[in-house]
Every structure is written in structure tokens, then in C-alpha cells.
Scaffold this motif. Sequence first.
Motif, PDB file in Angstrom:
ATOM      1  N   CYS A  55      42.879 -23.044 -29.394  1.00 55.90           N
ATOM      2  CA  CYS A  55      42.051 -21.833 -29.194  1.00 55.90           C
ATOM      3  C   CYS A  55      41.825 -21.564 -27.706  1.00 55.90           C
ATOM      4  O   CYS A  55      41.617 -20.418 -27.303  1.00 55.90           O
ATOM      5  N   CYS A  56      41.824 -22.614 -26.898  1.00 54.78           N
ATOM      6  CA  CYS A  56      41.650 -22.450 -25.444  1.00 54.78           C
ATOM      7  C   CYS A  56      42.987 -22.178 -24.754  1.00 54.78           C
ATOM      8  O   CYS A  56      43.066 -21.402 -23.800  1.00 54.78           O
ATOM      9  N   LEU A  57      44.021 -22.853 -25.238  1.00 53.26           N
ATOM     10  CA  LEU A  57      45.325 -22.785 -24.558  1.00 53.26           C
ATOM     11  C   LEU A  57      45.922 -21.376 -24.576  1.00 53.26           C
ATOM     12  O   LEU A  57      46.370 -20.866 -23.536  1.00 53.26           O
ATOM     13  N   VAL A  58      45.933 -20.762 -25.744  1.00 51.80           N
ATOM     14  CA  VAL A  58      46.625 -19.479 -25.886  1.00 51.80           C
ATOM     15  C   VAL A  58      46.005 -18.383 -25.008  1.00 51.80           C
ATOM     16  O   VAL A  58      46.740 -17.666 -24.318  1.00 51.80           O
ATOM     17  N   ILE A  85      54.116 -24.941 -27.818  1.00 58.74           N
ATOM     18  CA  ILE A  85      52.900 -24.894 -28.651  1.00 58.74           C
ATOM     19  C   ILE A  85      52.384 -23.453 -28.739  1.00 58.74           C
ATOM     20  O   ILE A  85      52.013 -22.961 -29.805  1.00 58.74           O
ATOM     21  N   GLU A  86      52.388 -22.777 -27.610  1.00 61.61           N
ATOM     22  CA  GLU A  86      51.942 -21.376 -27.604  1.00 61.61           C
ATOM     23  C   GLU A  86      52.763 -20.532 -28.588  1.00 61.61           C
ATOM     24  O   GLU A  86      52.200 -19.731 -29.350  1.00 61.61           O
ATOM     25  N   ALA A 135      52.894 -17.456 -33.658  1.00 62.81           N
ATOM     26  CA  ALA A 135      53.581 -17.134 -34.913  1.00 62.81           C
ATOM     27  C   ALA A 135      52.600 -17.094 -36.086  1.00 62.81           C
ATOM     28  O   ALA A 135      52.947 -16.633 -37.171  1.00 62.81           O
ATOM     29  N   LEU A 136      51.396 -17.569 -35.856  1.00 62.68           N
ATOM     30  CA  LEU A 136      50.378 -17.559 -36.917  1.00 62.68           C
ATOM     31  C   LEU A 136      49.519 -16.299 -36.807  1.00 62.68           C
ATOM     32  O   LEU A 136      49.091 -15.930 -35.704  1.00 62.68           O
ATOM     33  N   PRO A 137      49.218 -15.669 -37.924  1.00 64.44           N
ATOM     34  CA  PRO A 137      48.389 -14.452 -37.879  1.00 64.44           C
ATOM     35  C   PRO A 137      47.025 -14.666 -37.206  1.00 64.44           C
ATOM     36  O   PRO A 137      46.521 -13.758 -36.550  1.00 64.44           O
ATOM     37  N   ALA A 138      46.460 -15.853 -37.333  1.00 65.32           N
ATOM     38  CA  ALA A 138      45.135 -16.105 -36.751  1.00 65.32           C
ATOM     39  C   ALA A 138      45.155 -15.936 -35.231  1.00 65.32           C
ATOM     40  O   ALA A 138      44.214 -15.409 -34.633  1.00 65.32           O
ATOM     41  N   PHE A 139      46.211 -16.407 -34.610  1.00 64.43           N
ATOM     42  CA  PHE A 139      46.347 -16.266 -33.157  1.00 64.43           C
ATOM     43  C   PHE A 139      46.842 -14.872 -32.805  1.00 64.43           C
ATOM     44  O   PHE A 139      46.307 -14.210 -31.921  1.00 64.43           O
TER      45      PHE A 139
END
Lengths: 214, 214
Positions: free
Chosen positions: B167-170, B192-193, B198-202
Motif C-alpha cells: 500500500c505504501c510502495l505503489v 512487485i509494483e 494488475a489487481l483491481p484494488a490497486f
Amino acid sequence: MKLHTYYRSSASYRVRIALNLKGLVAEEAYVHLSKNGGEQFGAAFDALNPQHLLPVLEVDDLVLPQSLAIIEYLDETRPALPLLPGDPAGRARVRALSQMIAADIHPIDNLRVLKYLGQELGATQEQKNAWYRHWVALGLAALERQLAGNPATGLFCHGDTPTMADCCLVPQLYNARRFECDLAAYPTITAIEARCLALPAFNGAQPDLQPDAE
Amino acid sequence: MKLHTYYRSSASYRVRIALNLKGLVAEEAYVHLSKNGGEQFGAAFDALNPQHLLPVLEVDDLVLPQSLAIIEYLDETRPALPLLPGDPAGRARVRALSQMIAADIHPIDNLRVLKYLGQELGATQEQKNAWYRHWVALGLAALERQLAGNPATGLFCHGDTPTMADCCLVPQLYNARRFECDLAAYPTITAIEARCLALPAFNGAQPDLQPDAE
């Protein structure tokens, strides 16, 4: 348990207080932040923490960086004399107060930042002092309002026993005094500081009383 | 639950991701950080957060500042789909990775700091960009080593499901790209990013997809 520390490192000071409050004893390894070009950049410390920042705690076969993560780990694995409240709302408040200092005041005023200001941007000592005081004043003014205006504040930042927030507050004020910041506008903060420093756990962790103090 | 947010606020972006990952929905209140001299300084937001920083989450009759404290609170009170590992060592690692970004990169590069550099120290846009990239490079180089060298790293920063560290990295990488930082030296981080985005949450939490994006 071994704490890699420097007497004037604010984040190390936080962990020294936390260890004392919890009645834990750590062997100490001293990392001088300016001698030899900064011992934090040497091979030995680099292998422990590629971030080249203090403190690092070796504990339970782990190598832990980041003062707040260290304090939470100690509190979870050695729950006697807790440094975080038992309720989620209390923990959120203590973490937020801690982060107001550990994220939003201290890193902006850290040694490496002041060095960059001088070396890369040609800031004078006076400009560096003004920078320091600006971020301290901004941060402490907000903190004073969060503390003075909240019934959860007690003798200490949260309630009547010290928490992680007090472990952050006292070192930040030590630094503020070193840079001659005016603290008159923060009576709640300085009253809490006085109560903290009356306790051996805080008093004994002070930079000038450490074995590596100069 | 109401999130006070701004599309480009990196710390708000962290909480948007966390809410999505946990399947929680918050009403949003938009605080424009530059319009009208900065709506974070207006009376309405000042009453919520004297620190004048985003995000703030109103939840369970609490007013919570500080993104990491908010995420931990949500994880403690809504334990489904956890964002912190179940073991103290894992939590310490996730917290430390999070703080390497949330304390030691982002605050130094925050909007208010860049403004001070220009207004008080006369830094040019080029000098401000160099400042920005310097702290990103220093922080991401250390983070890359912590991630690449550790068997606890999986598809994400810690293991094979996203945590607070992701949550912090992106959001930090979104900012790094805005300032055209060279990310070639951080293959673990950028891999990792890519998995995160690729996930809808991000993906759905990205600044440019928010209702207040310009």
C-alpha cells in the motif's frame, strides 16, 4: 539483544526509552554518525541495514530497522509494561501521535537532509537552522492541539502511563532544544516532557548520559 | 466511514488501496491541496486535522489522521483480508518496509517541503527535481536490497498477498514516475509494483482514476 545506536540519534533515543520502560536490557553497539565519514556507511553496518540509518535491534535472530517497528515488536513479544494501549482506538491515536513526529518532523530535519541543504543547495548555517525550526514549529503546533484538545491525553501523551508516543516526543524535544527552538507555545507538550524526564526510564536514555556521548 | 482525500496525495492513495484490498467502502470528501490556497488550511479541515495533512478517516465516531495508523486501525477492527502478517516478525518487517517509505522517503519530498525549497531557499525547478530524485533513489535502493535479499519477499513485499508495505510502495512509485526518476536499478520493486497494479484494488485506487482527478 543488541541495539546499534548513537547517542545523538533521535530514533535510537526512542528505542532506548522503550527498552527502559519495559525493563529490557540490550547490549549496545555504537555507530558514530560522523566519525570516519560516518560509520553507518561502513561495510559492517551496511550489511545490517542498507538504509544506513539507526537504530537497528538484533533480537530473537532478527535484524530489525525502524524505531517504531522495533518498539511495536518489543511490545508484542514482551507484553509486560505495554507501550501501546489495549484498545484499537487508543492504539490508532498513539500511532498517529508517534508518526506525526517520526514521519512528519524528524526525517525532514535529519542530519542527511541538513547536509544536502548545505552541500547541494548552498544553504548557510542560519538557513539550515531556520529550516529546522520551521518543521519543528509546524509539527509541534499541530501536536500541541492534538494533545491539549483531547480528553484521552493524561499525564502523558495518552493516558497516565507512558506510551510509544512519549518515546517519540522526548527525543524530538531534545533536538528542538539543541537547535534553540522556542517551545513557549507548547505548554501541554513541555509539561508531558517534564513528567517523562522525571522518570528514570526517560532520564537514563538521554543522549548526554550514554557511554558514547562526547 | 468517510475518507478525506486528494487524488494526488500519496498517503491518501495508500488508504484507498487498503480500503479496496479489505473490501471496505468509504464515502469520500475531497480536499484540494492547491486550490483556494490549499483547502487543507481552511477552517473545516483544520478542525479535523490541525496538521493540515491528508488523509483523515472518519470511522466508528473517531477522526483518524496518519495513513499507517489508519490502515492498522482498519486491520485491527476489520480483520478479514489482513494487511499485516499474523506473526510479530512478519509484522515488524511489514511495518519497517512501510516506514522506510512513509517516514524516510515521502515526507522529505512532500509538497510543503518542495514549496519551502523554492520560496525560502530560492531553489530552481531543476534543483527541486534533483532533490526529489535524490531521496527517492536513496530510499528505493535500500528498499530494493531489503526486498531482493530476503526470503520473506514473495510475489509482493511480504509473502504472496499484499500487505501495508505494498500500500505504501505503489503510491511512492507513482510519484517517482511523475518526477521522472530512473527506476531501472530496482527490478524487484518494479516487478512487485506490476503485480500490484494488475489487481483491481490497486488499479482502481490510482490518482488519475479518482473522481477529483483533473
